[in-house]
Design a protein around this motif. Structure first.
Motif, PDB file in Angstrom:
ATOM      1  N   ILE A 119      18.352   5.827  -8.473  1.00 54.19           N
ATOM      2  CA  ILE A 119      19.171   4.660  -8.840  1.00 54.19           C
ATOM      3  C   ILE A 119      20.505   4.700  -8.102  1.00 54.19           C
ATOM      4  CG2 ILE A 119      20.421   3.557 -10.739  1.00 54.19           C
ATOM      5  CD1 ILE A 119      18.138   4.474 -12.588  1.00 54.19           C
ATOM      6  N   TRP A 120      21.118   5.868  -8.040  1.00 52.04           N
ATOM      7  CA  TRP A 120      22.392   5.993  -7.327  1.00 52.04           C
ATOM      8  C   TRP A 120      22.197   5.709  -5.834  1.00 52.04           C
ATOM      9  CZ3 TRP A 120      26.193  10.394  -9.066  1.00 52.04           C
ATOM     10  CH2 TRP A 120      26.418  10.291 -10.439  1.00 52.04           C
ATOM     11  N   GLY A 121      21.123   6.239  -5.257  1.00 55.13           N
ATOM     12  CA  GLY A 121      20.895   6.069  -3.820  1.00 55.13           C
ATOM     13  C   GLY A 121      20.617   4.635  -3.434  1.00 55.13           C
ATOM     14  N   PHE A 122      19.633   4.003  -4.093  1.00 56.85           N
ATOM     15  CA  PHE A 122      19.309   2.611  -3.767  1.00 56.85           C
ATOM     16  C   PHE A 122      20.429   1.670  -4.203  1.00 56.85           C
ATOM     17  CE2 PHE A 122      14.738   3.909  -3.457  1.00 56.85           C
ATOM     18  CZ  PHE A 122      14.519   3.398  -2.188  1.00 56.85           C
ATOM     19  N   GLY A 123      21.108   2.001  -5.312  1.00 54.74           N
ATOM     20  CA  GLY A 123      22.233   1.175  -5.737  1.00 54.74           C
ATOM     21  C   GLY A 123      23.347   1.165  -4.703  1.00 54.74           C
ATOM     22  N   PHE A 124      23.606   2.329  -4.115  1.00 57.21           N
ATOM     23  CA  PHE A 124      24.608   2.423  -3.041  1.00 57.21           C
ATOM     24  C   PHE A 124      24.208   1.538  -1.862  1.00 57.21           C
ATOM     25  CE2 PHE A 124      25.840   4.547   0.966  1.00 57.21           C
ATOM     26  CZ  PHE A 124      27.227   4.511   0.841  1.00 57.21           C
ATOM     27  N   ALA A 125      22.920   1.585  -1.476  1.00 55.23           N
ATOM     28  CA  ALA A 125      22.447   0.744  -0.368  1.00 55.23           C
ATOM     29  C   ALA A 125      22.623  -0.728  -0.700  1.00 55.23           C
ATOM     30  CB  ALA A 125      20.980   1.054  -0.069  1.00 55.23           C
ATOM     31  N   GLY A 126      22.353  -1.104  -1.958  1.00 54.48           N
ATOM     32  CA  GLY A 126      22.508  -2.496  -2.367  1.00 54.48           C
ATOM     33  C   GLY A 126      23.952  -2.951  -2.323  1.00 54.48           C
ATOM     34  N   TRP A 127      24.858  -2.151  -2.880  1.00 55.14           N
ATOM     35  CA  TRP A 127      26.278  -2.530  -2.888  1.00 55.14           C
ATOM     36  C   TRP A 127      26.862  -2.558  -1.484  1.00 55.14           C
ATOM     37  CZ3 TRP A 127      28.149  -5.115  -6.565  1.00 55.14           C
ATOM     38  CH2 TRP A 127      27.834  -4.871  -7.899  1.00 55.14           C
ATOM     39  N   MET A 128      26.420  -1.657  -0.621  1.00 60.06           N
ATOM     40  CA  MET A 128      26.961  -1.579   0.743  1.00 60.06           C
ATOM     41  C   MET A 128      26.262  -2.527   1.705  1.00 60.06           C
ATOM     42  SD  MET A 128      29.432   0.554   0.486  1.00 60.06           S
ATOM     43  CE  MET A 128      29.792   0.856   2.211  1.00 60.06           C
ATOM     44  N   GLY A 129      25.184  -3.173   1.276  1.00 60.88           N
ATOM     45  CA  GLY A 129      24.452  -4.086   2.152  1.00 60.88           C
ATOM     46  C   GLY A 129      23.726  -3.372   3.275  1.00 60.88           C
ATOM     47  N   LEU A 130      23.274  -2.144   3.030  1.00 56.55           N
ATOM     48  CA  LEU A 130      22.581  -1.362   4.049  1.00 56.55           C
ATOM     49  C   LEU A 130      21.082  -1.666   3.995  1.00 56.55           C
ATOM     50  CD1 LEU A 130      24.352   2.086   3.509  1.00 56.55           C
ATOM     51  CD2 LEU A 130      24.887   0.348   5.227  1.00 56.55           C
ATOM     52  N   ALA A 131      20.555  -2.271   5.046  1.00 53.89           N
ATOM     53  CA  ALA A 131      19.127  -2.580   5.097  1.00 53.89           C
ATOM     54  C   ALA A 131      18.331  -1.292   5.273  1.00 53.89           C
ATOM     55  CB  ALA A 131      18.831  -3.541   6.242  1.00 53.89           C
ATOM     56  N   VAL A 132      17.239  -1.162   4.521  1.00 50.77           N
ATOM     57  CA  VAL A 132      16.371   0.011   4.582  1.00 50.77           C
ATOM     58  C   VAL A 132      15.102  -0.375   5.326  1.00 50.77           C
ATOM     59  CG1 VAL A 132      15.143   1.759   3.254  1.00 50.77           C
ATOM     60  CG2 VAL A 132      17.299   0.817   2.386  1.00 50.77           C
ATOM     61  N   ASP A 133      14.826   0.319   6.436  1.00 49.75           N
ATOM     62  CA  ASP A 133      13.630   0.012   7.215  1.00 49.75           C
ATOM     63  C   ASP A 133      12.388   0.446   6.458  1.00 49.75           C
ATOM     64  OD1 ASP A 133      11.453   0.456   9.329  1.00 49.75           O
ATOM     65  OD2 ASP A 133      13.038  -0.473  10.508  1.00 49.75           O
ATOM     66  N   PRO A 134      11.351  -0.415   6.399  1.00 54.95           N
ATOM     67  CA  PRO A 134      10.128  -0.047   5.651  1.00 54.95           C
ATOM     68  C   PRO A 134       9.513   1.264   6.108  1.00 54.95           C
ATOM     69  CG  PRO A 134      10.071  -2.360   6.282  1.00 54.95           C
ATOM     70  CD  PRO A 134      11.267  -1.763   6.970  1.00 54.95           C
ATOM     71  N   LEU A 135       9.577   1.548   7.414  1.00 56.97           N
ATOM     72  CA  LEU A 135       8.971   2.770   7.917  1.00 56.97           C
ATOM     73  C   LEU A 135       9.637   4.020   7.368  1.00 56.97           C
ATOM     74  CD1 LEU A 135       8.131   2.250  11.694  1.00 56.97           C
ATOM     75  CD2 LEU A 135       6.556   2.728   9.833  1.00 56.97           C
ATOM     76  N   LEU A 136      10.904   3.902   6.979  1.00 57.90           N
ATOM     77  CA  LEU A 136      11.648   5.077   6.540  1.00 57.90           C
ATOM     78  C   LEU A 136      11.704   5.197   5.025  1.00 57.90           C
ATOM     79  CD1 LEU A 136      14.556   4.993   9.152  1.00 57.90           C
ATOM     80  CD2 LEU A 136      12.500   6.392   9.188  1.00 57.90           C
ATOM     81  N   GLN A 152       0.830  -1.204   0.000  1.00 57.26           N
ATOM     82  CA  GLN A 152       0.000   0.000   0.000  1.00 57.26           C
ATOM     83  C   GLN A 152       0.866   1.256   0.000  1.00 57.26           C
ATOM     84  OE1 GLN A 152      -1.812   1.818   3.526  1.00 57.26           O
ATOM     85  NE2 GLN A 152      -3.807   1.190   2.705  1.00 57.26           N
ATOM     86  N   MET A 153       1.976   1.222   0.770  1.00 55.62           N
ATOM     87  CA  MET A 153       2.879   2.366   0.805  1.00 55.62           C
ATOM     88  C   MET A 153       3.433   2.661  -0.579  1.00 55.62           C
ATOM     89  SD  MET A 153       4.944   1.483   4.325  1.00 55.62           S
ATOM     90  CE  MET A 153       6.242   2.674   4.034  1.00 55.62           C
ATOM     91  N   LEU A 154       3.859   1.625  -1.285  1.00 50.13           N
ATOM     92  CA  LEU A 154       4.416   1.822  -2.619  1.00 50.13           C
ATOM     93  C   LEU A 154       3.358   2.370  -3.571  1.00 50.13           C
ATOM     94  CD1 LEU A 154       6.588  -1.418  -2.917  1.00 50.13           C
ATOM     95  CD2 LEU A 154       7.363   0.906  -2.421  1.00 50.13           C
ATOM     96  N   TRP A 155       2.116   1.896  -3.416  1.00 52.88           N
ATOM     97  CA  TRP A 155       1.022   2.396  -4.244  1.00 52.88           C
ATOM     98  C   TRP A 155       0.772   3.876  -3.961  1.00 52.88           C
ATOM     99  CZ3 TRP A 155      -4.046   3.897  -2.645  1.00 52.88           C
ATOM    100  CH2 TRP A 155      -4.932   4.120  -3.695  1.00 52.88           C
ATOM    101  N   ILE A 156       0.792   4.254  -2.683  1.00 54.67           N
ATOM    102  CA  ILE A 156       0.589   5.657  -2.314  1.00 54.67           C
ATOM    103  C   ILE A 156       1.743   6.515  -2.830  1.00 54.67           C
ATOM    104  CG2 ILE A 156       0.455   7.265  -0.366  1.00 54.67           C
ATOM    105  CD1 ILE A 156      -1.011   5.066   1.182  1.00 54.67           C
ATOM    106  N   PHE A 157       2.966   5.983  -2.751  1.00 50.09           N
ATOM    107  CA  PHE A 157       4.113   6.724  -3.274  1.00 50.09           C
ATOM    108  C   PHE A 157       3.968   6.917  -4.787  1.00 50.09           C
ATOM    109  CE2 PHE A 157       7.120   5.181   0.319  1.00 50.09           C
ATOM    110  CZ  PHE A 157       6.436   5.985   1.214  1.00 50.09           C
ATOM    111  N   GLY A 158       3.408   5.904  -5.473  1.00 54.77           N
ATOM    112  CA  GLY A 158       3.153   6.046  -6.902  1.00 54.77           C
ATOM    113  C   GLY A 158       2.175   7.175  -7.178  1.00 54.77           C
TER     114      GLY A 158
END
Length: 809
Positions: free
Chosen positions: A257-274, A219-225
């Protein structure tokens, strides 16, 4: 610095292909990291490091573990002592024992072997499970089971409600194996299957709360859309040209893409609430890009050449763009000062994202603009023609009226209003609550299934919120069973007695000592006069042996550890409102002081459980929020003073942004929202938004000094009606984009953050358009006259206008 800006602008446009190729290459590398992005909650990382309460939990996670689910099964037309209801409890217990990541030793209900009663037989004391290997079927079996529950010291009240209509099934989970979404889906399915016309079934506990957040991800992703569509729709209606819509879209997507890609390469978990923060960062990319677009079109309208307009706009906007983005990033990165691993990890991720707006929004935006068609409505966008009409001209006229309120004789009245607003905001902002203001969770609506479950469990049982006072053995590594010694047992009893007699007593207390009284009675022939424990080790050890006869430490793992060295006193409270938490901890500190913290064989540690852990987070937020604000203000002051080569410039900008911050905090107070780990990040980002607006506007004031012949009234009017228009537009489209959150979200947190972010945008816009111009009007700072500022170009558009001849240009 003007030479440096000029050199960067010239190099960028002479090497456009190289610059774009480098950006696309970095984008491709970043995109390869997207599959590795983890969106998940790591519970232990949400607790601060170094706080005594959090460290107590880490040392003794089996005492008051928040990763415990509570399922209440309530009979709606009678009590639980019937085969149908007991069969549901039996099935629920065994099904939960099959749940992913469950700790099999920490499953408890009236149908498990851990729930026991004691009886004296001719052969000694026998501790037997309340329920045998099958569910009672006959009336006599049901009556016998009821009698066993009555004889069980702590089953009644803790596992069976006082009126006998409800019972609990509890299960604790192993964190490193726990997938909140998977486990919640499994248990929630059990709960829904168990409900019928005769039974209410409610599910509560931290894993269920986080599970509901996971449930709302889609639902959050839908609202963000919906938000992004609203942003693009507002852009289209405002710009009405390809370049004005496509450029922010490209910069926003590349930054994501740069932001989420950085999180992916660094293994940084993103909390759903944030996840709302990345959305805000996309909006920040829009904001910086719109500033460039507005200035690019303004210069293009004069010079008539896209390449020259792109180079000049980069020269003009490079200084304020760099300073604004750096301060944005600092506002987020400084959250690493709060020793909460999840926040520190997210601050690195979001801070990096904020910083990469430098290449994506500062350098890339003018390159894109020069390669897209020149808009046919250019003259309308720059709002230089009074007859053009449209939203641009309307905004220009409105902002012209705003400018008149910040100059001349009207400025003094505006200043009085602003001072009064600031004083009121400081007064109410100082009263902001830190912590949870509601029963249950402020993340969900009051009538949500989770909060309804919490209220129902609280109405029938001591509750889901505990405070743990841990007796930690000093004899670790030995075979000594400290928890069974007289000093430890009587300290438990003393703590319980003190807390139960306090002004705000807990609803229930439980310790290992509670089980020993029944053991002492049975050990001494069943005479009730033997229930009080003798204050010597021999008698206490005998009572402990009697209580544990036929079982073992595993059956008592909620009150003592497996080695019987460490123990806990559990205190139950109805809710976790901050007032309740404050009183509970104050009483607990007084009780520990009264019995003594240090004993020969153990130390009394405060504390663990949901009450103490909530306070650990609140203490960290309270202790570090103002530290972050002060450090950020100092850094902003220094950077602004350097960029504008004036201490007064730093004072103007920091005053404006901190006034906005106090108004935002007062808004939190008015909305009855506590300042917590989640709103901390949004509030900090609000400071970054405010300084951005101020930097762009003050830089334009400097640029207009020569153009307006040093006339501050004309300078302020021009700055407010041009740069102020971009500020008003970006604040407005963000408001349009996030308002649907309040009406569409099943997460109250997201709805509240929508209101807060809307307030952040509007308040910072108002502060930038009123506070800064008023201060400039009254102070008339000399630094605006300088032509060597790091932030300002002093671009004279009149000199760049092509010369007209009889034959044309």
């Amino acid at each position: 610095m003007g030479t440096v800006r000029h050199a960067i602008a010239v190099w960028t446009f002479r090497n456009q292909v190289l610059a774009i190729t480098v950006i696309l290459l970095i984008t491709a590398i970043s995109a390869a990291g997207l599959p590795h992005v983890q969106i998940k909650t790591i519970f232990s990382d949400m607790l601060p490091t170094g706080h005594p309460y959090a460290e107590t939990f880490r040392d003794h996670p089996n005492f008051g573990n928040p990763l415990t689910l509570s399922v209440m099964i309530k009979r709606t037309n009678g009590d639980i002592y019937n085969t149908d209801t007991l069969q549901k409890v039996w099935d629920m217990t065994r099904d939960i024992d099959l749940a992913p990541a469950v700790d099999h030793d920490q499953v408890l209900s009236i149908t498990t072997s851990k729930a026991r009663y004691a009886e004296a037989t001719p052969y000694g004391i026998n501790m037997r499970p309340l329920m045998d290997s099958t569910v009672p079927q006959t009336e006599s079996d049901l009556d016998e089971f009821r009698a066993r529950v009555e004889r069980s010291p702590n089953a009644r009240g803790f596992l069976v409600s006082e009126d006998g209509t409800a019972t609990l099934v509890q299960a604790t989970f192993i964190e490193h194996r726990l997938d909140f979404g998977e486990t919640f889906a499994y248990v929630q399915d059990l709960v829904e299957s168990a409900r019928d016309e005769n039974h209410e079934v409610h599910l509560a506990g931290e894993p269920a709360l986080i599970g509901w957040v996971y449930e709302y991800q889609e639902q959050m992703l839908w609202i963000f859309g919906v938000t992004l569509l609203a942003l693009f729709a507002a852009l289209f209606l405002y710009m009405r040209n390809i370049a004005g819509v496509v450029t922010p879209a490209i910069t926003g997507v590349i930054s994501a893409i740069w932001g989420f890609g950085f999180a992916g390469w660094m293994g940084l978990a993103v909390d759903p609430l944030l996840l709302l923060v990345p959305l805000l960062l996309v909006a920040r990319a829009f904001s910086h890009t719109v500033q460039y677009i507005e200035r690019f079109y303004e210069i293009l309208d004069v010079v008539g050449d896209k390449h020259k307009a792109g180079e000049l706009s980069l020269r003009v906007m490079l200084g304020p763009g760099v300073l604004g983005i750096v301060t944005d990033a600092l506002a987020i990165l400084l959250i690493v000062l709060a020793p909460i691993p999840a926040m520190q990890r997210f601050a690195i991720f979001a801070g990096y994202w904020a910083l990469i707006l430098l290449p994506t929004s500062v350098l890339l935006a003018p390159l894109i603009l020069t390669r897209l068609p020149t808009p046919r409505n250019l003259h309308v966008i720059v709002a230089r023609d009074d007859s053009a009409g449209g939203v641009h001209q309307w905004m220009a006229r409105m902002l012209s009226h705003v400018a008149t309120l910040t100059t001349g004789t009207r400025a003094r009245y505006t200043a009085i209003v602003l001072v009064l607003c600031g004083a009121v905001s400081i007064y109410f902002g100082a009263a902001i609550k830190v912590g949870n203001p509601v029963e249950g969770s402020a993340l969900l609506w009051e009538d949500s299934e989770y909060n309804v479950a919490v209220r129902n469990i609280n109405d029938n049982f001591p509750g889901v919120n505990t405070l743990e006072l841990v007796l930690e053995s000093k004899e670790t590594g030995t075979l000594e069973k400290t928890a069974r010694k007289a000093d430890a047992v009587h300290t438990m009893l003393a703590l319980q007695d003190i807390m139960e007699r306090s002004d705000s007593p807990p609803r229930a207390t439980l310790s290992f000592a509670d089980y020993l009284a029944e053991g002492a009675r049975l050990y001494n022939g069943g005479d009730p006069r033997w229930m009080p424990l003798d204050p010597n080790d021999r008698a206490t050890q005998a009572a402990a042996s009697a209580a544990m006869m036929g079982s073992g430490p595993k059956a008592f793992s909620h009150v003592i550890d497996m080695k019987q060295q460490n123990a806990t006193v559990s205190l139950w409270y109805r809710d976790n409102r901050q007032e309740t938490v404050d009183k509970a901890l104050a009483d607990a500190r007084a009780a520990v002081e009264q019995v003594g913290k240090e004993h020969p064989n153990f130390t009394v540690r405060l504390g663990s459980g949901t009450i103490a852990l909530q306070q650990a987070v609140n203490d960290t937020v309270k202790d570090h929020y103002w530290v972050i604000v002060v450090v950020l203000s100092l850094l902003m002051f220094v950077l602004s003073a350097i960029a504008f080569k004036s201490v007064l410039a730093g004072i103007i900008l920091v005053s404006q942004v901190n006034m906005a911050n106090f108004v935002i905090i007062a808004m939190l107070y008015a909305m009855d929202m506590g300042l917590d780990i989640n709103s901390l990040l949004v509030a900090a980002m609000g400071i970054g938004v405010g300084i951005d607006y101020g930097i762009y506007l003050l830089a334009r004031v400097c640029d207009e000094y020569e153009n307006q012949g040093g006339d501050f009234e004309a300078i302020i009017r021009e700055a407010v009606t041009t740069t102020g228009r971009a500020i008003a537009f970006t604040a407005t489209i963000m408001l349009i984009g996030i308002m649907p959150w309040y009406f569409l979200s099943g997460l109250k947190f997201l709805a509240d953050m929508g209101l807060l972010l809307g307030a952040v945008m509007v308040i910072n816009m108002i502060m930038a358009l009123f506070v800064l111009p008023v201060m400039v009007w009254f102070l008339k700072p000399r630094f605006v006259q300088r032509d060597d500022l790091l932030i300002s170009e002093h671009l004279n558009l009149a000199e760049l206008r092509p010369v007209q001849s009889e034959g044309g240009v």
